[in-house]
Write a protein that holds these residues in place. Structure first.
Motif, mmCIF file in Angstrom:
data_model
loop_
_atom_site.group_PDB
_atom_site.id
_atom_site.type_symbol
_atom_site.label_atom_id
_atom_site.label_comp_id
_atom_site.label_asym_id
_atom_site.label_seq_id
_atom_site.Cartn_x
_atom_site.Cartn_y
_atom_site.Cartn_z
ATOM 1 N N ILE A 52 -2.394 -5.350 -4.982
ATOM 2 C CA ILE A 52 -2.438 -4.236 -4.036
ATOM 3 C C ILE A 52 -3.405 -4.488 -2.889
ATOM 4 C CG2 ILE A 52 -3.071 -1.796 -3.780
ATOM 5 C CD1 ILE A 52 -1.843 -1.332 -6.563
ATOM 6 N N PRO A 53 -4.655 -4.957 -3.143
ATOM 7 C CA PRO A 53 -5.562 -5.163 -2.017
ATOM 8 C C PRO A 53 -5.021 -6.152 -0.980
ATOM 9 C CG PRO A 53 -6.783 -5.132 -4.074
ATOM 10 C CD PRO A 53 -5.336 -5.167 -4.447
ATOM 11 N N ALA A 54 -4.422 -7.246 -1.428
ATOM 12 C CA ALA A 54 -3.883 -8.220 -0.474
ATOM 13 C C ALA A 54 -2.723 -7.628 0.312
ATOM 14 C CB ALA A 54 -3.458 -9.486 -1.202
ATOM 15 N N ALA A 55 -1.871 -6.846 -0.365
ATOM 16 C CA ALA A 55 -0.746 -6.224 0.325
ATOM 17 C C ALA A 55 -1.200 -5.202 1.341
ATOM 18 C CB ALA A 55 0.186 -5.580 -0.714
ATOM 19 N N LEU A 56 -2.324 -4.543 1.078
ATOM 20 C CA LEU A 56 -2.815 -3.486 1.954
ATOM 21 C C LEU A 56 -3.685 -4.017 3.063
ATOM 22 C CD1 LEU A 56 -3.152 -0.511 2.675
ATOM 23 C CD2 LEU A 56 -4.870 -0.329 0.866
ATOM 24 N N TRP A 57 -4.593 -4.930 2.750
ATOM 25 C CA TRP A 57 -5.557 -5.393 3.744
ATOM 26 C C TRP A 57 -5.293 -6.812 4.258
ATOM 27 C CZ3 TRP A 57 -7.674 -2.230 -0.177
ATOM 28 C CH2 TRP A 57 -8.264 -1.048 0.277
ATOM 29 N N GLY A 58 -4.799 -7.664 3.369
ATOM 30 C CA GLY A 58 -4.764 -9.058 3.766
ATOM 31 C C GLY A 58 -3.402 -9.653 3.953
ATOM 32 N N GLY A 59 -2.349 -9.038 3.418
ATOM 33 C CA GLY A 59 -1.067 -9.708 3.455
ATOM 34 C C GLY A 59 0.112 -8.809 3.663
ATOM 35 N N ALA A 60 -0.095 -7.662 4.318
ATOM 36 C CA ALA A 60 1.019 -6.729 4.469
ATOM 37 C C ALA A 60 2.143 -7.292 5.305
ATOM 38 C CB ALA A 60 0.515 -5.417 5.103
ATOM 39 N N ASP A 61 1.833 -8.244 6.197
ATOM 40 C CA ASP A 61 2.888 -8.759 7.066
ATOM 41 C C ASP A 61 3.245 -10.198 6.758
ATOM 42 O OD1 ASP A 61 0.495 -9.782 7.877
ATOM 43 O OD2 ASP A 61 0.808 -9.494 10.028
ATOM 44 N N GLU A 62 2.815 -10.667 5.607
ATOM 45 C CA GLU A 62 3.145 -12.054 5.251
ATOM 46 C C GLU A 62 4.590 -12.173 4.784
ATOM 47 O OE1 GLU A 62 0.323 -13.241 2.332
ATOM 48 O OE2 GLU A 62 -1.366 -13.210 3.705
ATOM 49 N N ASP A 117 -0.957 -0.411 8.978
ATOM 50 C CA ASP A 117 -2.136 -0.302 9.841
ATOM 51 C C ASP A 117 -2.482 1.151 10.133
ATOM 52 O OD1 ASP A 117 -2.506 -2.992 9.981
ATOM 53 O OD2 ASP A 117 -1.741 -3.245 12.010
ATOM 54 N N LEU A 118 -1.459 1.967 10.289
ATOM 55 C CA LEU A 118 -1.650 3.374 10.625
ATOM 56 C C LEU A 118 -2.339 4.133 9.496
ATOM 57 C CD1 LEU A 118 -0.830 4.993 13.150
ATOM 58 C CD2 LEU A 118 1.229 5.690 11.929
ATOM 59 N N ALA A 119 -2.077 3.738 8.253
ATOM 60 C CA ALA A 119 -2.595 4.482 7.098
ATOM 61 C C ALA A 119 -3.730 3.778 6.376
ATOM 62 C CB ALA A 119 -1.452 4.725 6.102
ATOM 63 N N ARG A 120 -4.017 2.544 6.745
ATOM 64 C CA ARG A 120 -4.992 1.744 6.004
ATOM 65 C C ARG A 120 -6.396 2.344 6.087
ATOM 66 N NH1 ARG A 120 -4.401 -2.750 8.657
ATOM 67 N NH2 ARG A 120 -2.937 -3.742 7.223
ATOM 68 N N PRO A 121 -7.110 2.468 4.955
ATOM 69 C CA PRO A 121 -8.488 2.968 4.989
ATOM 70 C C PRO A 121 -9.410 1.994 5.715
ATOM 71 C CG PRO A 121 -7.585 3.028 2.752
ATOM 72 C CD PRO A 121 -6.639 2.224 3.579
ATOM 73 N N ASN A 122 -10.401 2.534 6.402
ATOM 74 C CA ASN A 122 -11.390 1.689 7.078
ATOM 75 C C ASN A 122 -12.463 1.186 6.115
ATOM 76 O OD1 ASN A 122 -10.219 1.977 9.647
ATOM 77 N ND2 ASN A 122 -11.189 3.979 9.897
ATOM 78 N N GLY A 123 -12.587 1.838 4.994
ATOM 79 C CA GLY A 123 -13.571 1.444 3.987
ATOM 80 C C GLY A 123 -13.314 2.239 2.737
ATOM 81 N N ARG A 124 -14.171 2.088 1.760
ATOM 82 C CA ARG A 124 -13.985 2.828 0.519
ATOM 83 C C ARG A 124 -14.371 4.286 0.715
ATOM 84 N NH1 ARG A 124 -12.211 0.936 -4.006
ATOM 85 N NH2 ARG A 124 -12.239 -1.292 -4.444
ATOM 86 N N ASP A 125 -13.451 5.172 0.313
ATOM 87 C CA ASP A 125 -13.706 6.595 0.447
ATOM 88 C C ASP A 125 -12.697 7.332 -0.418
ATOM 89 O OD1 ASP A 125 -14.856 8.924 1.348
ATOM 90 O OD2 ASP A 125 -13.633 9.038 3.161
ATOM 91 N N GLY A 126 -13.030 8.549 -0.805
ATOM 92 C CA GLY A 126 -12.084 9.374 -1.533
ATOM 93 C C GLY A 126 -12.238 9.281 -3.033
ATOM 94 N N ARG A 127 -11.887 10.396 -3.699
ATOM 95 C CA ARG A 127 -12.027 10.483 -5.150
ATOM 96 C C ARG A 127 -10.784 11.148 -5.743
ATOM 97 N NH1 ARG A 127 -18.407 12.096 -6.123
ATOM 98 N NH2 ARG A 127 -19.268 10.422 -4.827
ATOM 99 N N PRO A 128 -9.696 10.442 -5.834
ATOM 100 C CA PRO A 128 -8.484 11.029 -6.402
ATOM 101 C C PRO A 128 -8.706 11.530 -7.827
ATOM 102 C CG PRO A 128 -7.979 8.973 -5.288
ATOM 103 C CD PRO A 128 -9.463 9.078 -5.340
ATOM 104 N N TYR A 129 -8.024 12.615 -8.141
ATOM 105 C CA TYR A 129 -8.169 13.299 -9.427
ATOM 106 C C TYR A 129 -6.801 13.305 -10.085
ATOM 107 C CZ TYR A 129 -9.805 17.122 -12.532
ATOM 108 O OH TYR A 129 -10.179 17.903 -13.600
ATOM 109 N N VAL A 130 -6.609 12.426 -11.061
ATOM 110 C CA VAL A 130 -5.330 12.298 -11.751
ATOM 111 C C VAL A 130 -5.304 13.253 -12.934
ATOM 112 C CG1 VAL A 130 -3.760 10.733 -12.935
ATOM 113 C CG2 VAL A 130 -5.166 9.880 -11.038
#
Length: 475
Positions: A465-475, A213-226
């Motif tokens: 990953i999306p479910a683990a981050l937004w929908g199921g991190a505490d399942e 919860d502390l690190a979760r993004p509030n929406g889409r943002d950022g452009r990582p450069y690999v």
């Protein structure tokens, strides 16, 4: 010392460990009541001024432990708008048991009862800035009262993250704060009591859903450069895709033109930027630096680069000049101990890479967590050591992550982790981003392993990953 923001994460972690907030609220209220008993005589008048959050809920509990006093509990707002279920339950308990309660729905009608002790439970941690109505009017009345003021956790108007104090905040005589002191409380002209409310040490030590919860993004943002690829192509593609799955808006890959087409073939969602070469070399660094500093947010350096001498020379050159945030992984890690950089680095070694960097050589990262912390302090960067248990540390604070599955030994899961860290690093403190990313990556693997399978691939974890981050991190 713990910030209000971090305290909220620890509360949630405690709940995940089986110590629910309702139990913590009961302990908190009891601690407030103990403080009042120390300063008031039986029969004294106690006025509780409570808000609609859990801070008010703590005070509702306290009122039940003060039967030897004349207690009146004032709720700022309507009871049906109390923000949490446990807060509503404790308010209802006061009413059903016949305690004196009032709802204040109009600040102009606020009247503080005559009292020997006033309990300030209007606003707790997580609230900052000047008080608004009806709390502003209530705060003036509390400050003008000829009574001892006891604040619950922090005085209303006090910023538990930065230690700032609103101009119209409550001036408390005593503060009962929970679990640990908060930044700035020691500077107040108030007696501060730190109450142990039964939060296990594991809620701070082990990464949990609160950290997510502390690190979760509030929406889409950022452009990582690999910056990756050369001898290997799958690693940069996995890292870049993981960043997208973890909330990045766009994901770029800078790679040699000899392999750029192959990397693009893994996913049409990636923006692949080829440069002339078959591997990263020093003559490419200036262009990569210009792009990284001007257009992108976070760099991921290392996936698939290989360990050729000219490639490692290029990595040294890049890191020595780069000033932004970067996740350093794989072969690029080898140069970190020998360079000076103004960049903010999160290093993600596995246990063998950790040993080669000069860190502890151990089969159990969890058992060596203190040694890894010392190594990170010496290195001057955040270290996220990958193993059966992951260890994230900035040299002062350390978290251990226990999520994951045996099937994650398959190649590529570390590349996913690097991409998730990059996406979260757009929004969070480096240590918080590293710890949460480890948890999310592990949960993604656990979700695939729920049927006992060990045959899944790193590429299959992307969809989890999306479910683990937004929908199921505490399942």
């Amino acid at each position: 010392m713990i910030t209000g923001e971090r305290m909220a994460a620890v509360d949630e972690n405690a709940a995940a460990l089986g110590v629910p907030r309702k139990q913590l609220m009961e302990s908190s209220g009891h601690a407030v009541a103990r403080e009042i008993r120390e300063i008031a005589d039986p029969g004294d008048r106690v006025a509780v001024v409570a808000g609609r959050g859990n801070n008010g809920g703590d005070a509702f509990v306290a009122a039940r432990f003060l039967d030897e006093y004349e207690v009146t509990t004032l709720l700022l707002g309507r009871a049906e708008l109390i923000g949490t279920e446990i807060g509503r339950e404790n308010w209802a308990a006061l009413q059903r048991a016949g305690y004196e309660t009032r709802e204040v729905t109009d600040s102009s009608a606020f009247a503080l009862p005559e009292a020997d002790v006033v309990v300030d439970a209007m606003l707790g941690t997580g609230i900052s800035g000047d008080l608004r109505e009806p709390a502003a009017t209530a705060a003036r009345a509390i400050d003008e009262a000829d009574a001892t003021v006891v604040a619950v956790d922090v005085p209303s108007g006090f910023d538990a993250d930065g230690g700032d104090y609103a101009d119209n905040g409550v001036e408390a005589d005593r503060v009962v704060t929970f679990h640990d002191s908060k930044p700035g409380l020691d500077d107040l002209e108030a007696t501060v009591t730190v109450a142990d409310i039964g939060i296990p040490a594991a809620a701070e030590r082990f990464v949990g859903p609160g950290d997510v919860d502390l690190a979760r993004p509030n929406g889409r943002d950022g452009r990582p450069y690999v910056i990756g690829g050369g001898p290997y192509t799958g690693a940069p593609a996995l890292a870049a895709q993981a960043a997208l799955r973890a909330g990045a808006e766009l994901s770029f890959v800078a790679a040699p033109d000899a392999v750029a087409g192959e990397i693009q073939g893994y996913a049409e969602d990636l923006i692949v930027q080829p440069y002339e070469s078959d591997r990263l070399a020093p003559d490419r660094v200036d262009d990569l630096l210009e792009t990284a500093e001007r257009y992108e947010d976070v760099v991921v350096l290392g996936p698939g680069l290989g360990s050729a001498d000219e490639t490692l020379a290029a990595v040294r050159q890049f890191l020595s000049s780069y000033t932004g945030p970067a996740v350093v992984d794989a072969d690029a890690l080898a140069v970190v101990p020998e360079i000076e950089t103004e960049a903010t680095l999160v290093c993600t070694p596995n246990r063998r890479e950790l040993a080669r960097m000069g860190g502890p050589d151990t089969d159990s990262l969890r058992d060596a967590a203190d040694e890894i912390e010392d190594f990170a302090a010496e290195l001057g960067h955040v270290v996220l050591a990958k193993g059966v248990d992951d260890v994230a540390t900035d040299g002062e604070r350390t978290r251990v992550c226990r999520t994951g599955a045996p099937g994650m030994k398959v190649g590529g899961t570390g590349d996913l982790l690097a991409g998730i860290v990059a996406a979260l690093l757009e929004h969070a403190d480096p240590l918080d981003a590293a710890a949460a990313a480890a948890y999310v990556n592990g949960r993604a693997g656990e979700r695939l392993a729920d049927d006992g399978s060990m045959g899944f691939l790193a590429s299959e974890m992307l969809a989890e990953i999306p479910a683990a981050l937004w929908g199921g991190a505490d399942e």
